[in-house]
Design a protein around this motif. Structure first.
Motif, PDB file in Angstrom:
ATOM      1  N   GLN A  85       0.828  -1.209   0.000  1.00 50.52           N
ATOM      2  CA  GLN A  85       0.000   0.000   0.000  1.00 50.52           C
ATOM      3  C   GLN A  85       0.862   1.259   0.000  1.00 50.52           C
ATOM      4  OE1 GLN A  85      -2.479  -1.321   3.446  1.00 50.52           O
ATOM      5  NE2 GLN A  85      -4.200  -0.791   2.132  1.00 50.52           N
ATOM      6  N   GLU A  89       0.745   3.779  -3.246  1.00 52.56           N
ATOM      7  CA  GLU A  89       0.363   5.185  -3.086  1.00 52.56           C
ATOM      8  C   GLU A  89       1.494   6.110  -3.538  1.00 52.56           C
ATOM      9  OE1 GLU A  89      -1.478   8.278   0.238  1.00 52.56           O
ATOM     10  OE2 GLU A  89      -1.382   6.123   0.665  1.00 52.56           O
ATOM     11  N   LEU A 116      -8.265   5.003  -2.410  1.00 54.35           N
ATOM     12  CA  LEU A 116      -7.120   5.882  -2.659  1.00 54.35           C
ATOM     13  C   LEU A 116      -7.444   6.887  -3.758  1.00 54.35           C
ATOM     14  CD1 LEU A 116      -4.204   6.710  -2.159  1.00 54.35           C
ATOM     15  CD2 LEU A 116      -3.485   4.962  -3.816  1.00 54.35           C
TER      16      LEU A 116
END
Length: 211
Positions: A85, A89, A116
């Protein structure tokens, strides 16, 4: 420019007709070829992250790189999910800042990807590559403005449900010719092959060759 295949792991027979995906360490561009480069969750460790990131930043300076990816999230691999993650990101932010399309590897991670996107509100295109899920999930992505790319294997109802302006086709790791995928899709959609190719080419221009 005559790209039809937006994601492949093998060098196309004719350069300039596909976007070849590479890991940062593999990136060694040939004249006339197009690429996407990204840190894949399968090959990610805390120990190699800094080096991979440096190589990614160097690779995207090459004008032949048209997209960042494949980046993504995969709940079926051993790579620590929190690390996945973090790096996904980070790549999503880089793609947004640099105005590159983001090519996404997604396995059982749709909720996190959509969350996101809602948080970031990116201006650059996102593409789920190699989609094999159900029609409802494809439409969920599309409602969030995310494109869907289909490979050799997909559920036919997904193809019927995707608006053509959100559709891409790809060979990924398959040895099938990309033209066969277009022919099959046109047959299933019951539309002329030339119409399908024209629309997807327009999508490619809009996403990968934006000014």
């Amino acid at each position: 420019m005559d790209i039809l295949d937006i994601h492949t792991h093998r060098m196309p027979v004719e350069l300039g007709q596909a976007i070849q995906n590479c890991q940062p360490a593999e990136f060694d561009p040939l004249a006339g070829a197009y690429y996407s480069v990204g840190i894949h969750p399968w090959y990610l460790t805390r120990e190699n992250l800094d080096r991979q990131w440096e190589m990614l930043l160097a690779a995207i300076q090459c004008p032949q790189v048209l997209a960042i990816g494949e980046a993504g999230l995969d709940k079926l691999v051993r790579t620590d999910y929190m690390l996945q993650q973090e790096v996904f990101e980070k790549q999503a932010m880089l793609a947004h800042e640099m105005k590159y399309p983001l090519v996404i590897h997604a396995v059982r991670s749709a909720n996190e990807i959509i969350c996101l996107r809602k948080k970031m509100k990116p201006s650059n295109p996102w593409i789920i590559h190699g989609f094999r899920g159900k029609k409802e999930l494809a439409l969920q992505y599309i409602r969030e403005g995310i494109y869907v790319s289909l490979g050799e294997k997909y559920q036919e109802e997904v193809l019927w449900g995707i608006p053509l302006e959100y559709l891409f086709l790809e060979t990924d790791e398959s040895m099938i010719d990309i033209h066969c995928l277009y022919e099959r899709a046109a047959l299933l959609l019951e539309i002329p092959l030339c119409k399908l190719m024209q629309q997807v080419r327009q999508n490619i221009n809009n996403v990968f060759f934006r000014q």
